[in-house]
Scaffold this motif. Sequence first.
Motif, PDB file in Angstrom:
ATOM      1  N   SER A  23       0.818  -1.206   0.000  1.00  0.00           N
ATOM      2  CA  SER A  23       0.000   0.000   0.000  1.00  0.00           C
ATOM      3  C   SER A  23       0.857   1.263   0.000  1.00  0.00           C
ATOM      4  O   SER A  23       0.347   2.350  -0.152  1.00  0.00           O
ATOM      5  N   ARG A  24       2.163   1.147   0.179  1.00  0.00           N
ATOM      6  CA  ARG A  24       3.072   2.296   0.202  1.00  0.00           C
ATOM      7  C   ARG A  24       2.826   3.233   1.379  1.00  0.00           C
ATOM      8  O   ARG A  24       3.332   4.344   1.399  1.00  0.00           O
ATOM      9  N   LEU A  25       2.033   2.790   2.368  1.00  0.00           N
ATOM     10  CA  LEU A  25       1.742   3.686   3.489  1.00  0.00           C
ATOM     11  C   LEU A  25       2.988   3.940   4.328  1.00  0.00           C
ATOM     12  O   LEU A  25       3.210   5.041   4.814  1.00  0.00           O
TER      13      LEU A  25
ATOM     14  N   GLY B   3      -1.203   0.567  -9.185  1.00  0.00           N
ATOM     15  CA  GLY B   3      -1.048   1.414 -10.358  1.00  0.00           C
ATOM     16  C   GLY B   3      -0.168   0.734 -11.393  1.00  0.00           C
ATOM     17  O   GLY B   3       0.490  -0.262 -11.097  1.00  0.00           O
ATOM     18  N   PRO B   4      -0.161   1.255 -12.633  1.00  0.00           N
ATOM     19  CA  PRO B   4       0.695   0.653 -13.649  1.00  0.00           C
ATOM     20  C   PRO B   4       2.162   0.789 -13.258  1.00  0.00           C
ATOM     21  O   PRO B   4       2.545   1.766 -12.624  1.00  0.00           O
ATOM     22  N   ALA B   5       2.955  -0.210 -13.601  1.00  0.00           N
ATOM     23  CA  ALA B   5       4.368  -0.221 -13.203  1.00  0.00           C
ATOM     24  C   ALA B   5       5.101   0.956 -13.800  1.00  0.00           C
ATOM     25  O   ALA B   5       4.788   1.386 -14.884  1.00  0.00           O
TER      26      ALA B   5
ATOM     27  N   GLU C 246       6.063   3.860   3.242  1.00  0.00           N
ATOM     28  CA  GLU C 246       6.919   4.771   2.471  1.00  0.00           C
ATOM     29  C   GLU C 246       6.410   6.200   2.600  1.00  0.00           C
ATOM     30  O   GLU C 246       7.193   7.133   2.736  1.00  0.00           O
ATOM     31  N   ALA C 247       5.081   6.349   2.544  1.00  0.00           N
ATOM     32  CA  ALA C 247       4.505   7.694   2.658  1.00  0.00           C
ATOM     33  C   ALA C 247       4.899   8.323   3.992  1.00  0.00           C
ATOM     34  O   ALA C 247       5.248   9.499   4.054  1.00  0.00           O
TER      35      ALA C 247
ATOM     36  N   ASP D  54      -1.245  -0.507  -3.761  1.00  0.00           N
ATOM     37  CA  ASP D  54      -0.869   0.388  -4.837  1.00  0.00           C
ATOM     38  C   ASP D  54      -0.801  -0.402  -6.126  1.00  0.00           C
ATOM     39  O   ASP D  54       0.228  -0.907  -6.507  1.00  0.00           O
TER      40      ASP D  54
END
Lengths: 386, 265
Positions: free
Chosen positions: B157-159, B263-265, B161-162, B261
């Motif tokens: 989810s990149r949380l 999204g497209p690579a 990293e955020a 996440d």
Amino acid sequence: MPLTTEEKAASKASEGALAPLLELRGISKSFGRADVLSDFSLSVNPAEFLTLVGPSGCGKTTILRLIAGFEKPQAGRIILAGRDVTDLPPYRRDIHTVFQSYALFPHYDVFENVAFSLRIRGLDEEGIRERVTEVLALAKLSGLERRKPDQLSGGQMQRVALARSLAGRPSLLLLDEPLGALDLKLRREMQMELKNIQRRLDIAFIYVTHDQEEATTMSDRIVVLNRGQIEQLGEPREIYEKPRTSFVASFMGAANVLEARVLSSSASSIEIKIEDEIDCAVPNSDSAPVAPAGRVYVAIRPERVAIHAQRPDDRTPAILKRVQVKEHVFLGHSSQVYLKLFEKSPRPFWALCRSSQMNGALAPGQWVWAQFKPEDVLVLEPAERR
Amino acid sequence: MSRRALRIYGVFFYLFLYFPLLVMFAFSFNNASRNVVWRGFTFKWYARLLHDTELLWALATSLKLAVAAAAVASFLGLLASYVLARHRRFRGRGFYAGLFNLPLMIPEIVMGVGLLSFFAKARIPLTFWTLAASHALIALPYTIGTIRGRLLLLKDSRLEEAAMDLGATEWATFLKVTLPLAWPSIVAGALLAFTVSFEDFVTTFFVAGVGVVTMPIKIYSMMKFGVTPEINALAVCLLIFAALALGLNQLSSSGRAIESDAGPA
Ligand SMILES: Nc1ncnc2c1ncn2[C@@H]1O[C@H](COP(=O)(O)OP(=O)(O)O)[C@@H](O)[C@H]1O
Ligand SMILES: [Mg+2]
């Protein structure tokens, strides 16, 4: 830890006013055996809106992740405001990111999401409230403070993500296809707003998109990427009017890319024969690479091709040819007209005509006059390249 | 298969599963000291249960044991899952991940014998705490199983990293993002671990010290004199307790969804 204002001022003063805010120097990055970037360099000016465009998989996200500090390059340095940050973790860089998926904290409400970086920094309660309120107003989110992310629409989540990364007032903001999930109307609206916010706050934006129109309307400078290489870097107008390669010509706007033979070239003009059929003398602009004797690619923008029912009698030098219509596609405000301009060329050739200038539809097989100016023939890279 | 046949099959299936429990439930109210015939309704076995101090002691021991084992297994499970989820690739990751699951695969009797001989060889006296450690060990795969999945989702989810992007150190990120969002899975893992410990018989049979009597061991020793209605009553109590735990588990594992996440690579 973000730089304090004094540190920023100091680093600016020591580097001179025109020092770049961010420099990538000879960055190489690979994942396993796949080389994504090799010897990649780029510099970003303070407060500029720089856009990275390129097809999916060309390395845009990787570049942003390197700058943000989520990835480490195998070689090269990253310099931010005169300081080498290559080995610093993300939380020691004065850079914030707007993620494509927004990555809003689901357990915090809008206020706490936006306040996150301020709390981390240990700002007092009053300062936090003041700053969050200000940023929420800027992002047009006032009144939604107590909503949780799962109670927001896509557009609102996008705004919260933006507000959250602006609250800490970074000197550089990274945006990875931030509008990718929004519908067209909302996108156009947000493009304007983003651009306004960027101008107002004097923050440098590195913006990633694969939408050339978005890049053209928003950016101060555009970096066109292809397979981890910079194909061309310049202002939007320059990229559009003087593309250097067929990749740039067809990626940034529509283009008829053709092959041509160079007959002769001088300082002022290049004499070419397009698709072994049409001779023309193209002005030799500085930005076009000096074409060696041999074959080159050329591009003609469809909107620069005029179509006439009768032979036009203007005197300006132009390439004029009587051709047959292959197909007419009505787009609303304009029409695509496919033409048999070159008998031998395998590529389709089309013109974009304003509907207001067309008298009804053109039937396939109908004969018309196609006209374009020599200066609209863009000379690109040598044809051997591919 | 026709709908009707399916329904009949379903009825038999559930009957097969739950009939023994129903019998047990019914006979816990049977006014007779032998189980076979129905002699009228009574609550006396439940009353006797409440006055059986040995049994209550065993219950207390089992509860304490389960709490200790669940706490240790959740804590170690969180640490192990964090490493396994955080670092996508490190040398021998698959090996370690497999190693954590080993207690699930090894027959418990082997586990019991192994632990016993280990404690004997190492000259560690068998106490409540050695038993708690053993229970934590067999419960660990369950806590890792639940927590690790959630942490992997969190990573996608990149949380985290955020959070770091916004200035949070690794530790602050763990406290402010990872822990709160992983919490439901930690609770779920702890409840599983609690159950595993509470009902464990085989390992306990080997490793329990002289004075340590858990509920399953106690029931087993009571059964030596036949199945009394008292045992039925006890089983019904445990059943109700288990149902409550299950409900709690369902509640805690339906935590806030984390979007990944994609999204497209
Ligand atoms: N973590 C990763 N592991 C392996 N390959 C990756 C990873 N991240 C990116 N890549 C590869 O690097 C290339 C560039 O990816 P990316 O930077 O995401 O492209 P873009 O954002 O321009 O679409 C792609 O081929 C992608 O498969
Ligand atoms: Mg990308």
